[in-house]
Design an enzyme around this catalytic site. Structure first.
Site, PDB file in Angstrom:
ATOM      1  N   ILE A  48       0.831  -1.201   0.000  1.00 33.08           N
ATOM      2  CA  ILE A  48       0.000   0.000   0.000  1.00 33.08           C
ATOM      3  C   ILE A  48       0.873   1.261   0.000  1.00 33.08           C
ATOM      4  O   ILE A  48       0.563   2.245  -0.658  1.00 33.08           O
ATOM      5  CB  ILE A  48      -0.921  -0.016   1.244  1.00 33.08           C
ATOM      6  CG1 ILE A  48      -1.829  -1.241   1.210  1.00 33.08           C
ATOM      7  CG2 ILE A  48      -1.731   1.255   1.335  1.00 33.08           C
ATOM      8  CD1 ILE A  48      -2.542  -1.531   2.534  1.00 33.08           C
ATOM      9  N   SER A 170      -5.936  -0.397  11.296  1.00 34.68           N
ATOM     10  CA  SER A 170      -6.634  -1.512  10.674  1.00 34.68           C
ATOM     11  C   SER A 170      -7.969  -1.685  11.374  1.00 34.68           C
ATOM     12  O   SER A 170      -8.118  -1.337  12.551  1.00 34.68           O
ATOM     13  CB  SER A 170      -5.826  -2.797  10.831  1.00 34.68           C
ATOM     14  OG  SER A 170      -6.637  -3.922  10.526  1.00 34.68           O
ATOM     15  N   TYR A 202      -1.090  -7.997  17.118  1.00 35.60           N
ATOM     16  CA  TYR A 202      -1.253  -7.091  15.968  1.00 35.60           C
ATOM     17  C   TYR A 202      -2.431  -6.147  16.227  1.00 35.60           C
ATOM     18  O   TYR A 202      -2.320  -4.939  16.026  1.00 35.60           O
ATOM     19  CB  TYR A 202      -1.484  -7.907  14.695  1.00 35.60           C
ATOM     20  CG  TYR A 202      -1.709  -7.080  13.446  1.00 35.60           C
ATOM     21  CD1 TYR A 202      -0.638  -6.502  12.769  1.00 35.60           C
ATOM     22  CD2 TYR A 202      -2.995  -6.874  12.936  1.00 35.60           C
ATOM     23  CE1 TYR A 202      -0.839  -5.753  11.607  1.00 35.60           C
ATOM     24  CE2 TYR A 202      -3.212  -6.129  11.789  1.00 35.60           C
ATOM     25  CZ  TYR A 202      -2.129  -5.573  11.124  1.00 35.60           C
ATOM     26  OH  TYR A 202      -2.349  -4.824   9.986  1.00 35.60           O
ATOM     27  N   LYS A 206      -2.601  -2.012  16.505  1.00 39.04           N
ATOM     28  CA  LYS A 206      -3.433  -1.194  15.624  1.00 39.04           C
ATOM     29  C   LYS A 206      -4.402  -0.322  16.431  1.00 39.04           C
ATOM     30  O   LYS A 206      -4.780   0.763  15.999  1.00 39.04           O
ATOM     31  CB  LYS A 206      -4.169  -2.099  14.632  1.00 39.04           C
ATOM     32  CG  LYS A 206      -3.224  -2.740  13.612  1.00 39.04           C
ATOM     33  CD  LYS A 206      -2.704  -1.698  12.641  1.00 39.04           C
ATOM     34  CE  LYS A 206      -1.342  -1.948  12.087  1.00 39.04           C
ATOM     35  NZ  LYS A 206      -0.885  -0.887  11.175  1.00 39.04           N
ATOM     36  N   SER A 237      -1.688  -7.597  -0.260  1.00 36.44           N
ATOM     37  CA  SER A 237      -0.336  -7.021  -0.242  1.00 36.44           C
ATOM     38  C   SER A 237       0.657  -8.094   0.195  1.00 36.44           C
ATOM     39  O   SER A 237       0.372  -9.275   0.148  1.00 36.44           O
ATOM     40  CB  SER A 237      -0.284  -5.854   0.743  1.00 36.44           C
ATOM     41  OG  SER A 237      -0.360  -6.356   2.066  1.00 36.44           O
TER      42      SER A 237
HETATM   43  N1  LIG Z   1      -2.991  -5.630   3.776  1.00 36.31           N
HETATM   44  C1  LIG Z   1      -4.077  -5.469   4.511  1.00 36.31           C
HETATM   45  O1  LIG Z   1      -5.103  -6.119   4.300  1.00 36.31           O
HETATM   46  C2  LIG Z   1      -4.081  -4.464   5.634  1.00 36.31           C
HETATM   47  C3  LIG Z   1      -5.265  -4.311   6.376  1.00 36.31           C
HETATM   48  C4  LIG Z   1      -5.278  -3.388   7.406  1.00 36.31           C
HETATM   49  C5  LIG Z   1      -4.151  -2.625   7.665  1.00 36.31           C
HETATM   50  N2  LIG Z   1      -3.010  -2.788   6.944  1.00 36.31           N
HETATM   51  C6  LIG Z   1      -1.846  -1.940   7.258  1.00 36.31           C
HETATM   52  O2  LIG Z   1      -1.414  -1.279   6.086  1.00 36.31           O
HETATM   53  C7  LIG Z   1      -0.039  -0.919   6.230  1.00 36.31           C
HETATM   54  C8  LIG Z   1       0.716  -1.314   4.983  1.00 36.31           C
HETATM   55  O3  LIG Z   1       0.747  -2.708   4.897  1.00 36.31           O
HETATM   56  P1  LIG Z   1       0.736  -3.549   3.556  1.00 36.31           P
HETATM   57  O4  LIG Z   1      -0.506  -4.338   3.551  1.00 36.31           O
HETATM   58  O5  LIG Z   1       1.071  -2.694   2.399  1.00 36.31           O
HETATM   59  O6  LIG Z   1       1.916  -4.592   3.889  1.00 36.31           O
HETATM   60  P2  LIG Z   1       3.310  -4.885   3.189  1.00 36.31           P
HETATM   61  O7  LIG Z   1       3.115  -5.086   1.721  1.00 36.31           O
HETATM   62  O8  LIG Z   1       3.876  -5.996   3.982  1.00 36.31           O
HETATM   63  O9  LIG Z   1       4.161  -3.570   3.423  1.00 36.31           O
HETATM   64  C9  LIG Z   1       4.640  -3.239   4.700  1.00 36.31           C
HETATM   65  C10 LIG Z   1       5.786  -2.261   4.581  1.00 36.31           C
HETATM   66  O10 LIG Z   1       6.292  -1.973   5.906  1.00 36.31           O
HETATM   67  C11 LIG Z   1       7.689  -2.101   5.878  1.00 36.31           C
HETATM   68  N3  LIG Z   1       8.297  -2.398   7.172  1.00 36.31           N
HETATM   69  C12 LIG Z   1       8.161  -3.512   7.926  1.00 36.31           C
HETATM   70  N4  LIG Z   1       8.945  -3.450   9.012  1.00 36.31           N
HETATM   71  C13 LIG Z   1       9.608  -2.268   8.942  1.00 36.31           C
HETATM   72  C14 LIG Z   1      10.574  -1.639   9.752  1.00 36.31           C
HETATM   73  N5  LIG Z   1      11.051  -2.228  10.854  1.00 36.31           N
HETATM   74  N6  LIG Z   1      11.043  -0.435   9.388  1.00 36.31           N
HETATM   75  C15 LIG Z   1      10.595   0.159   8.259  1.00 36.31           C
HETATM   76  N7  LIG Z   1       9.685  -0.390   7.450  1.00 36.31           N
HETATM   77  C16 LIG Z   1       9.192  -1.596   7.781  1.00 36.31           C
HETATM   78  C17 LIG Z   1       7.955  -3.221   4.887  1.00 36.31           C
HETATM   79  O11 LIG Z   1       9.315  -3.212   4.487  1.00 36.31           O
HETATM   80  P3  LIG Z   1      10.079  -4.575   4.059  1.00 36.31           P
HETATM   81  O12 LIG Z   1       9.701  -4.840   2.635  1.00 36.31           O
HETATM   82  O13 LIG Z   1      11.509  -4.212   4.221  1.00 36.31           O
HETATM   83  O14 LIG Z   1       9.619  -5.650   4.987  1.00 36.31           O
HETATM   84  C18 LIG Z   1       6.973  -2.826   3.794  1.00 36.31           C
HETATM   85  O15 LIG Z   1       7.519  -1.805   2.995  1.00 36.31           O
HETATM   86  C19 LIG Z   1       0.442  -1.604   7.500  1.00 36.31           C
HETATM   87  O16 LIG Z   1       0.470  -0.668   8.558  1.00 36.31           O
HETATM   88  C20 LIG Z   1      -0.613  -2.661   7.749  1.00 36.31           C
HETATM   89  O17 LIG Z   1      -0.700  -2.993   9.114  1.00 36.31           O
HETATM   90  C21 LIG Z   1      -2.960  -3.696   5.917  1.00 36.31           C
END
Ligand SMILES: NC(=O)c1ccc[n+]([C@@H]2O[C@H](COP(=O)([O-])OP(=O)(O)OC[C@H]3O[C@@H](n4cnc5c(N)ncnc54)[C@H](OP(=O)(O)O)[C@@H]3O)[C@@H](O)[C@H]2O)c1
Ligand SMILES: *[C@@H]1O[C@H](CO)[C@@H](O)[C@H](O)[C@H]1NC(C)=O
Length: 318
Positions: A48, A170, A202, A206, A237
């Protein structure tokens, strides 16, 4: 017979396409341009966050990709520059699992960037572990790292007001609970072993995102800096990458069919970051590009204040 099968297949595909359109959900309608504005997006090398960065680059912003890994970060810069049609995209190293890294990132920003207009706290993890500072990984990355980062950049955001802070929470915050006794020993925040405890921890982290935003808005009253938390939707994602093979295999077809893609997943973040006229909703929680009600526990003044104070202590701000 063959014709009937074709017809049925055709109808099925049409239904599926309409269903996918429905799954896409609400879109950010704002045409706001961001020329001359600077935006930081944490965790923007994939998912995202990267999609959010592409859209902000298209709007003309200078976009800083704050990522923990240089190789992945620089690869993302190339993609965001190409898809966003802008050269004004840079990588800066930030590991939210290290308070030292957060401090050094903020220091570099304050030294090298004159402006900061939008901070997007997007990075998140769904896995067990501990941070460099010995805190639970999900509490440390999803909440505390962003808490410190925001505080260190706050004066710059105030100087550049009107400015915004957007924190990706979330829907699962609904299942979270803050128990300050366990917060003190960090136990509930990272050392559980079962799959159930990953989900619980988690959700706690959140809930912290929502309460942090609630308290931050109060502290920012009268500054023209506003803040928002949000649910991006259920998005296909990389977030599930650390689940076991079996769970990932099971999830894959479900995700392809029922989850939104990352472009749809960026819409509520973009809404909170650029939509005109939402300033009076500072501190609130959004989903599907609209403000949403939250349960009492996610807007509890006393708990939000306590979380703020505990967080200050944990990251050495007080
Ligand atoms: N996907 C869903 O359905 C969903 C639903 C509700 C909320 N969210 C929230 O949306 C946000 C984005 O998530 P996403 O779904 O896009 O997941 P994602 O594809 O796993 O992306 C997560 C990002 O966070 C980075 N990250 C993880 N640990 C880190 C650290 N220690 N320092 C700096 N960056 C770090 C990752 O980097 P690396 O590539 O280096 O690991 C990646 O760039 C998150 O806050 C997640 O909780 C997602
Ligand atoms: C906030 O914005 C309003 C409207 O633009 C302005 O009148 C006011 O001076 C600003 N306040 C601060 C503290 O910058």
């Amino acid at each position: 017979m063959a014709e009937e099968i074709l017809l049925i297949a055709g109808v099925a595909i049409a239904v599926l396409m309409i269903f996918r359109m429905y799954v896409r959900g609400a879109r950010c309608k704002s045409k706001t341009k961001l020329h001359g504005k600077t935006v930081i997006v944490t965790g923007s090398n994939t998912g995202i966050g990267r999609e959010t960065a592409v859209d902000l680059a298209r709007r003309g912003a200078r976009v800083i990709l704050a990522c923990r890994n240089q190789v992945r970060g620089e690869a993302a810069v190339a993609i965001v520059q190409r898809e966003g049609g802008s050269k004004n995209v840079v990588f800066m190293q930030l590991d939210l699992a290290s308070l030292k890294s957060v401090r050094s990132f903020a220091e570099t920003i304050l030294k090298t960037e004159r402006k900061l207009d939008i901070l997007i706290n997007n990075a998140g993890v769904y896995m067990q572990g501990t941070t460099e500072d010995g805190l639970g990984l999900m509490f440390g990355v999803n909440h505390l790292g962003h808490f410190l980062l925001t505080n260190l950049l706050l004066d710059r955001l105030k100087e550049c007001a009107p400015s915004r802070i957007v924190t990706i929470s979330s829907h699962l915050h609904d299942y979270g609970n803050l128990n300050f006794d366990t917060l003190r020993t960090h136990k509930e925040f990272g050392v559980g072993e079962s799959a159930g405890s990953v989900f619980r921890i988690y959700s706690h982290s959140k809930l912290c995102n929502v309460l942090f935003t609630h308290e931050l808005a109060k502290r920012l009253q009268g500054t023209n800096v506003t803040c928002y938390s949000l649910h991006p939707g259920v998005i296909n994602s990389d977030l599930t990458r650390n689940m076991n093979k079996m769970s990932r295999r099971l999830l894959k077809p479900i995700a392809a069919l029922f989850f939104k893609d990352v472009e749809a997943g960026a819409q509520t973040t973009l809404h909170c970051a650029v939509q005109e006229g939402i300033e009076s909703l500072s501190g609130r929680y959004f989903s599907d590009c609209a403000v949403q009600k939250v349960k009492a526990k996610a807007k509890d003044d006393a708990v939000a204040k306590k979380l703020w104070e505990v967080s200050e202590t944990l990251c050495g701000l007080s």
